[in-house]
Enzyme design. Structure first.
Site: not given
Ligand code: GLN
Length: 469
Positions: A61, A136, A160
């Protein structure tokens, strides 16, 4: 010909060890699949043409710093930034011989649940390209499920790794906080961020976790694993106690198709010998998201202060230093980081600190206690990972609160620092449904064992239907 859609990482490693295929041939095979499919999926932000290891490929990532390879965290404010060092997890992959295939797409600074917040355009779900792959880490998840890489690393702050794995039909682990070093990872919310593996199989996930986990002197929040990672092999669950939160019954956000796949999987767990009972997480479901959206933006507002046009990436000039910083940040950050910086600085500001940030920390402590209580009776807690299957691109993009609600089930255990494993457990409307298994601190081996037995019994086909021959 290598069928990258079906080949597990473990099988790929065996092929290389038996010298049936070289690392270079594997790297080239995945690159050719990327060339074929990634114009549509946009899982990768960039790829590396040459193999750079003696082992099998991996994708990282784009929040993970890679020496000599541009690292943007999905943000224009880091465009052109080429780290001069590897994040510890990247270094550990390298030391294990893994060949870096490329960097995967992400919501900007890992803020989002769909990859639609990436400054470089969304990724698409290999099961249905009109839908999101989750976020994400949608790039890593789409890359694994589309056969573009044998495995990948993601980062999980509030879901994410788990949620995109659910939406794309992968196995994904968010490890116990502190078991995997964050050194060299672009920081979002440091008390929550964790790096973890995404793969097609539970055993691959365990294998990759064993490569990246363990204390790092450069990250003072890390510890040595109390016990070595065990590759699961038992197909029974005798004696395992699974807790189902009472609150699931009333959550109307859970789609009926998701609920029935989840319930069928729990029935299967019973058949495999598990004891299933009810546990109670009332505060988690009521306050989890609200608590997270104070803690995470507060930490993000502090972490993102470093992007000032001086230290990294592009600069927009101004007449004064202040004007230069303002213009750079205005041009460099997208809407979601800006929104979170504003929420976070507000929650931390004098006069509001106790009411918002301080209160959220107290709630976080209650959520930790609630989980500990449940895990004193049960070995694992099970819920669906995502309340819905993959949704159409554009569906929630204009409604931040609807997007935040995607993380209802993944966030509470993240706040509690606990490990969580997504295992694909069926289909609803032809799209993957994910089972979330939550364990106690350092309970990864239990999660792997549970996930593996279910994976064997479920026989879920991880290959998206449209790619099946
Ligand atoms: N969807 C969550 C956020 O927007 C989690 C994102 C993540 O785990 N990086 O913060």
């Amino acid at each position: 010909m290598i069928d990258t859609l079906r080949l597990s990482a473990e099988e790929a490693i065996a092929l290389v060890e038996r010298k049936e295929v070289t690392a270079a041939e594997l790297h080239a095979a995945y690159l050719s699949v990327i060339a074929e499919r990634d114009a549509e999926l946009h899982a990768f932000l960039r790829t590396l043409d040459e193999p750079n290891g003696t082992g099998i490929p991996i994708a990282l990532k784009d929040v993970i710093s890679t020496s000599g390879v541009e690292t943007t965290a999905g943000s224009k404010i880091l465009a052109g930034y080429v780290p001069v060092f590897d994040a510890t997890v990247a270094a550990r992959c390298k030391a294990a011989g893994l060949s870096l295939l490329g960097k995967t797409n992400t919501d900007e600074f890992a803020m989002g649940s769909s990859t639609e917040n990436s400054a470089f355009g969304p990724s698409r779900n290999p099961w249905d390209p009109s839908r999101v792959p989750g976020g994400s880490g949608g790039g890593s998840a789409a890359a694994v499920s589309g056969g573009l890489t044998p495995w990948a690393l993601g980062s999980d702050t509030g879901g994410s790794i788990k949620q995109p794995s659910a939406l794309c039909g992968n196995v994904g682990l968010r490890p116990t906080y502190g078991t995997v070093p964050r050194y060299g990872v672009v920081a979002f919310a440091s008390s929550l961020d964790q790096i973890g593996p995404v793969a097609k199989r539970v055993r691959d996930c365990a294998l990759l976790y064993s490569i990246i986990a363990g204390r790092d002197p450069r990250d003072a929040t890390t510890v040595e694993l109390p016990a070595p990672v065990q590759l699961p092999q038992a197909d029974r669950l005798d004696g395992l106690r699974i807790g189902l939160p009472n609150q699931l019954a009333d959550l109307t956000a859970i789609e009926p198709g998701v609920r029935s796949a989840f319930e069928a999987t729990i029935d299967l767990a019973r058949e495999l010998g598990a004891e299933v009972g009810e546990c109670d997480l009332p505060l988690s479901f009521e306050y989890g998201i609200a608590c997270y959206y104070l803690v995470a933006p507060a930490e993000a507002s502090s972490n993102l202060a470093r992007y000032d046009g001086v230290r990294y990436g592009p600069r927009v000039n101004g007449d004064t230093y202040r004007e230069m910083v303002e213009r750079t940040r205005d041009a460099g950050f997208g809407d979601e980081p800006k929104r979170r910086i504003m929420l976070g600085t507000y929650a931390l500001s004098a006069g509001y600190y106790d009411a918002f940030y301080g209160q959220a920390q107290k709630v976080r402590t209650l959520l930790i206690r609630e989980h500990l209580e449940a895990l004193s009776t049960f070995d694992v807690i099970a819920t669906p990972t995502s309340p819905t299957v993959a949704f159409p691109i554009g569906d929630k993009a204009a409604d931040p609160l609807a997007m935040y609600a995607c993380d209802l089930l993944t966030i509470p255990s993240c706040l509690a620092g606990l490990p969580g494993l997504n295992v694909p457990c069926g289909l609803s409307e032809g799209l993957p449904v994910g089972l979330q298994l939550i364990g106690p601190q350092f309970g990864e081996n239990t999660l792997f064992r549970t996930g593996y037995a279910l994976e064997q019994a479920l026989g879920f086909d991880t290959v998206p239907e449209r790619y099946r021959a």
